[in-house]
Design an enzyme around this catalytic site. Structure first.
Site, PDB file in Angstrom:
ATOM      1  N   GLU A 106      -1.058  -8.755   4.935  1.00 16.53           N
ATOM      2  CA  GLU A 106      -0.968  -8.949   6.400  1.00 16.53           C
ATOM      3  C   GLU A 106      -2.351  -8.994   7.051  1.00 16.53           C
ATOM      4  OE1 GLU A 106      -0.637  -6.145   4.878  1.00 16.53           O
ATOM      5  OE2 GLU A 106      -1.167  -4.420   6.154  1.00 16.53           O
ATOM      6  N   HIS A 160      -3.534  -5.738   0.994  1.00 15.86           N
ATOM      7  CA  HIS A 160      -2.871  -5.954   2.283  1.00 15.86           C
ATOM      8  C   HIS A 160      -2.794  -7.439   2.634  1.00 15.86           C
ATOM      9  CE1 HIS A 160      -2.575  -1.782   3.838  1.00 15.86           C
ATOM     10  NE2 HIS A 160      -3.580  -1.567   3.004  1.00 15.86           N
ATOM     11  N   CYS A 169       0.841  -1.206   0.000  1.00 22.93           N
ATOM     12  CA  CYS A 169       0.000   0.000   0.000  1.00 22.93           C
ATOM     13  C   CYS A 169       0.877   1.259   0.000  1.00 22.93           C
ATOM     14  CB  CYS A 169      -0.971  -0.060   1.187  1.00 22.93           C
ATOM     15  SG  CYS A 169      -2.362   1.069   1.021  1.00 22.93           S
TER      16      CYS A 169
END
Lengths: 90, 218
Positions: free
Chosen positions: B196, B194, B86
């Site tokens: 994660e 994302h 990002c």
């Protein structure tokens, strides 16, 4: 050392979509101004720069414009050294 | 195996990345403050999402000049694995480690939603755990994720196999449906989604786990 006043105008390259400009153009129509055919939003950087001479000031301003103020992948820039106030420094 | 996680003023996914790497995947991490220069002992570096330096001027424009990133550039150029997520992807393009730029979403909305992606791993070390053409789901959360480059460069990137992640249903107007890009060597990956946030089955899918755990094998 002389002090140079400059303005750098940063604009999106013509090939890059400007959604904020388009949204603002739509708002202009809602305000009752229907004739806006093109609206692009950029930014202006006003700065004062100390440099030993105008050529150095120009070179440093070009470096700042090309490597910091604008991203040449998506933006163009235009430099105006609007005023030189040489000799004003104590 | 220790992964460095870059922390700028304004980073807000640094702790998410640490949680995913340590809590979900059992790896060791070390936070790297933006003024640090020491990357000794690290096996990989992650530049997480957020709003580095407030994203003033342009996303990633100020971060590019952080002392730490001189070390990250050297690390990447020596072949060290670097992942930008990002805002981290925006920083990698501003640094010139990846080509092109990320600009405002075509419809101006900040998009926070799951997206379907097609993976084309090619030579990208971070994507070795995925099959060519595999479809995965990762969340996005960005206002300026529209990838832009000129058509000639886009063709070149496609030809070189550097467009490693594409949106199945392009949410932001990116050229070529680009969601993630690799450098030619395959050690640097930047992506807007994302991974994660997709490492724990309890919080909506684990399609990101293979990406982050790949640092254990590269």
């Amino acid at each position: 050392m002389p002090l140079y006043q400059a303005r750098v105008l940063v604009s999106l390259r013509p090939s890059v979509l400007d959604p904020a400009g388009e949204a603002t153009r739509a708002a202009a129509a809602r305000l009752g101004v229907d004739g806006v055919r093109r609206l692009r939003i950029g930014k202006a950087v006003d700065l004062e720069l100390e440099a030993p001479d105008r050529a150095t000031a120009q070179a440093q301003l070009e470096q700042l414009s090309d490597r910091l103020f604008a991203n040449p992948v998506i933006e163009n820039w235009q430099l105006e050294i609007s005023e030189s106030a040489e000799g004003q420094q104590p | 195996m220790t992964v460095g996680v870059v922390v700028f003023p304004g980073s807000n996914c640094d702790r998410d990345v640490r949680w995913a790497l340590e809590g979900c995947l059992g790896l060791t991490t070390r936070f790297l403050w933006h003024e640090d220069r020491d990357l000794a002992g690290l096996d990989a570096v992650v530049i997480p999402g957020g709003f580095s330096y407030g994203d003033y001027l342009r996303c990633g424009a100020i971060a590019r000049f952080a002392p730490l990133l001189e070390g990250v550039r050297d690390f990447a150029e020596r072949g060290g694995p670097v992942l930008g997520i990002c805002n981290g992807f925006q920083v990698l393009t501003e640094m010139g480690l990846l080509p092109g730029a990320l600009t405002r979403n075509a419809k101006l909305h900040f998009l926070c939603e799951p997206t379907m992606l097609t993976v084309h791993p090619g030579a990208c070390q971070w994507l070795g755990g995925y099959a060519e053409g595999e479809t995965i789901q990762l969340p996005i959360a960005h206002g300026e994720g529209r990838y832009h480059c000129d058509p000639a460069l886009l063709d070149q990137l496609a030809g070189d196999g550097q467009i490693v992640l594409r949106y199945a249903d392009n949410p932001n107007g990116s050229v070529g449906d680009v969601a993630g890009l690799s450098n030619r060597a395959g050690n640097v990956l930047g992506l807007m989604p994302h991974p994660e946030r997709a490492c724990d089955a309890l919080t909506g899918g684990i399609d990101g786990a293979r990406l982050l755990s790949s640092v254990g094998t590269v």
